[in-house]
Design a protein around this motif. Structure first.
Motif, mmCIF file in Angstrom:
data_model
loop_
_atom_site.group_PDB
_atom_site.id
_atom_site.type_symbol
_atom_site.label_atom_id
_atom_site.label_comp_id
_atom_site.label_asym_id
_atom_site.label_seq_id
_atom_site.Cartn_x
_atom_site.Cartn_y
_atom_site.Cartn_z
ATOM 1 N N ARG A 180 74.158 57.257 -34.854
ATOM 2 C CA ARG A 180 73.606 56.250 -33.935
ATOM 3 C C ARG A 180 74.203 54.870 -34.169
ATOM 4 O O ARG A 180 73.857 53.919 -33.465
ATOM 5 C CB ARG A 180 72.086 56.199 -34.110
ATOM 6 N N ALA A 181 75.084 54.749 -35.129
ATOM 7 C CA ALA A 181 75.701 53.448 -35.413
ATOM 8 C C ALA A 181 76.611 53.028 -34.258
ATOM 9 O O ALA A 181 77.130 53.859 -33.503
ATOM 10 C CB ALA A 181 76.498 53.526 -36.709
ATOM 11 N N ARG A 182 76.828 51.692 -34.139
ATOM 12 C CA ARG A 182 77.682 51.141 -33.087
ATOM 13 C C ARG A 182 78.637 50.109 -33.683
ATOM 14 O O ARG A 182 78.398 49.581 -34.770
ATOM 15 C CB ARG A 182 76.849 50.481 -31.984
ATOM 16 N N ILE A 183 79.680 49.834 -32.933
ATOM 17 C CA ILE A 183 80.615 48.750 -33.256
ATOM 18 C C ILE A 183 80.627 47.808 -32.055
ATOM 19 O O ILE A 183 80.830 48.253 -30.912
ATOM 20 C CB ILE A 183 82.029 49.277 -33.533
ATOM 21 N N LEU A 193 89.283 52.899 -34.866
ATOM 22 C CA LEU A 193 87.830 52.878 -34.788
ATOM 23 C C LEU A 193 87.275 54.212 -35.290
ATOM 24 O O LEU A 193 87.891 55.267 -35.076
ATOM 25 C CB LEU A 193 87.360 52.674 -33.345
ATOM 26 N N GLY A 194 86.133 54.160 -35.939
ATOM 27 C CA GLY A 194 85.489 55.393 -36.381
ATOM 28 C C GLY A 194 83.984 55.238 -36.378
ATOM 29 O O GLY A 194 83.457 54.178 -36.702
ATOM 30 N N ILE A 195 83.280 56.288 -35.984
ATOM 31 C CA ILE A 195 81.828 56.349 -36.084
ATOM 32 C C ILE A 195 81.457 57.726 -36.622
ATOM 33 O O ILE A 195 81.920 58.752 -36.095
ATOM 34 C CB ILE A 195 81.134 56.091 -34.737
ATOM 35 N N ASP A 196 80.629 57.720 -37.666
ATOM 36 C CA ASP A 196 80.282 58.962 -38.348
ATOM 37 C C ASP A 196 81.579 59.627 -38.811
ATOM 38 O O ASP A 196 82.309 59.063 -39.603
ATOM 39 C CB ASP A 196 79.456 59.859 -37.428
ATOM 40 N N TRP A 217 80.297 53.505 -29.276
ATOM 41 C CA TRP A 217 79.208 54.337 -29.762
ATOM 42 C C TRP A 217 79.569 55.812 -29.590
ATOM 43 O O TRP A 217 80.590 56.146 -28.989
ATOM 44 C CB TRP A 217 77.923 53.993 -29.015
ATOM 45 N N LEU A 218 78.712 56.685 -30.113
ATOM 46 C CA LEU A 218 78.895 58.125 -29.963
ATOM 47 C C LEU A 218 77.976 58.643 -28.874
ATOM 48 O O LEU A 218 76.815 58.260 -28.774
ATOM 49 C CB LEU A 218 78.572 58.865 -31.263
ATOM 50 N N ASP A 219 78.515 59.544 -28.069
ATOM 51 C CA ASP A 219 77.718 60.182 -27.014
ATOM 52 C C ASP A 219 78.227 61.594 -26.819
ATOM 53 O O ASP A 219 79.376 61.802 -26.439
ATOM 54 C CB ASP A 219 77.829 59.382 -25.712
ATOM 55 N N GLY A 220 77.361 62.575 -27.106
ATOM 56 C CA GLY A 220 77.762 63.960 -26.933
ATOM 57 C C GLY A 220 78.918 64.373 -27.817
ATOM 58 O O GLY A 220 79.744 65.205 -27.413
ATOM 59 N N MET A 225 83.430 53.890 -25.191
ATOM 60 C CA MET A 225 83.714 52.466 -25.228
ATOM 61 C C MET A 225 83.388 51.836 -23.896
ATOM 62 O O MET A 225 83.648 52.429 -22.850
ATOM 63 C CB MET A 225 85.197 52.237 -25.590
ATOM 64 N N ALA A 226 82.818 50.632 -23.963
ATOM 65 C CA ALA A 226 82.485 49.941 -22.719
ATOM 66 C C ALA A 226 82.529 48.444 -22.951
ATOM 67 O O ALA A 226 82.382 47.956 -24.081
ATOM 68 C CB ALA A 226 81.112 50.375 -22.213
ATOM 69 N N SER A 227 82.691 47.707 -21.861
ATOM 70 C CA SER A 227 82.725 46.252 -21.944
ATOM 71 C C SER A 227 81.318 45.687 -22.150
ATOM 72 O O SER A 227 80.328 46.261 -21.690
ATOM 73 C CB SER A 227 83.331 45.676 -20.655
ATOM 74 N N LEU A 228 81.235 44.576 -22.865
ATOM 75 C CA LEU A 228 79.967 43.860 -23.051
ATOM 76 C C LEU A 228 79.775 42.775 -21.992
ATOM 77 O O LEU A 228 78.746 42.087 -22.003
ATOM 78 C CB LEU A 228 79.903 43.248 -24.448
ATOM 79 N N ASP A 229 80.743 42.572 -21.131
ATOM 80 C CA ASP A 229 80.642 41.539 -20.089
ATOM 81 C C ASP A 229 79.553 41.910 -19.086
ATOM 82 O O ASP A 229 79.386 43.075 -18.732
ATOM 83 C CB ASP A 229 81.976 41.365 -19.366
#
Length: 229
Positions: A180-183, A193-196, A217-220, A225-229
């Protein structure tokens, strides 16, 4: 005419009775019962299968409970999936009660397994930037970088990673097996980039987010990856 005499029937064969000795655990409730059950519940929390598959004897010699109190005690133990094979130190029981046992010999005390203490979750804040060649490792929580992460620098966190400047180096979040961690960063230019346990290199990320605020983030079972704008 004389009737023939039938031979006598053989005597019935008696069943063979053989003695067997089995190991059993003895539970000895103490007053107040509320405190004793609290300790029992703590032991079961540490080791939920502690009594599974074991023969359990209930020693109530110190309590000397009335029949109704004994039935209530047995019911409380059944709610905890503890089934009593026999009673020791009790008066003659009613029908449906476990059998009365006597002359049991004590053996060694059962040691409960020790559950390692979980490490305390903490957060780490980096005032300023992480320069090329630096490696920041924080496996027990989130990492926040108030500046940027330069090319050739690395951040590894057990939780999430928050970068208020540019991410140009490597960032690995969820290293404590935390999917569930995010960057998050203000300027997306990472080398890796790495998660888990999943990793993406710069060649696999495309250019649609380059230079923009982004979150990862991780999904499925895949890195998103997505923009924060």
């Amino acid at each position: 005419m004389t009737s023939p005499t039938l031979p006598d029937s053989p005597p019935p064969r008696l069943p063979a009775l053989r003695g067997r000795a089995f190991k059993a655990l003895a539970l000895t409730p103490e007053m107040p019962l509320s405190d004793w059950f609290a300790g029992l519940d703590a032991a079961l929390k540490r080791s939920p299968t502690l009594f599974d598959g074991r023969a359990i004897i209930l020693d109530v010699a110190a309590l000397k409970p009335e029949p109704d109190a004994l039935r209530a005690l047995l019911a409380d133990l059944r709610q905890r999936r503890i089934r009593i094979l026999g009673l020791e130190g009790a008066e003659a029981g009613d029908d449906g009660m476990p059998p009365l046992l006597a002359n049991g010999r004590p053996t060694q005390t059962l040691d409960l397994p020790v559950i390692p203490t979980e490490p305390e979750t903490t957060s780490l804040t980096i005032e300023g930037s992480v320069r090329s060649g630096q490696s920041i490792v924080h496996r027990t929580g989130d990492v926040t970088v108030m500046g940027s992460v330069s090319s050739g620098a690395e951040i590894l966190a057990g939780g999430s990673i928050h970068i208020y400047g540019a991410l140009r180096g490597r960032a690995i979040a969820g290293a404590a097996r935390n999917p569930r961690a995010r960057i998050c960063c203000r300027k997306f230019e990472p080398e890796l980039l790495g998660i888990d346990r999943l990793v993406r290199t710069a060649e696999d990320m495309g250019t649609h987010l380059r230079g923009r605020p982004a979150q990862i983030w991780l999904d499925g079972g895949a890195i998103r990856m997505a923009s924060l704008d």
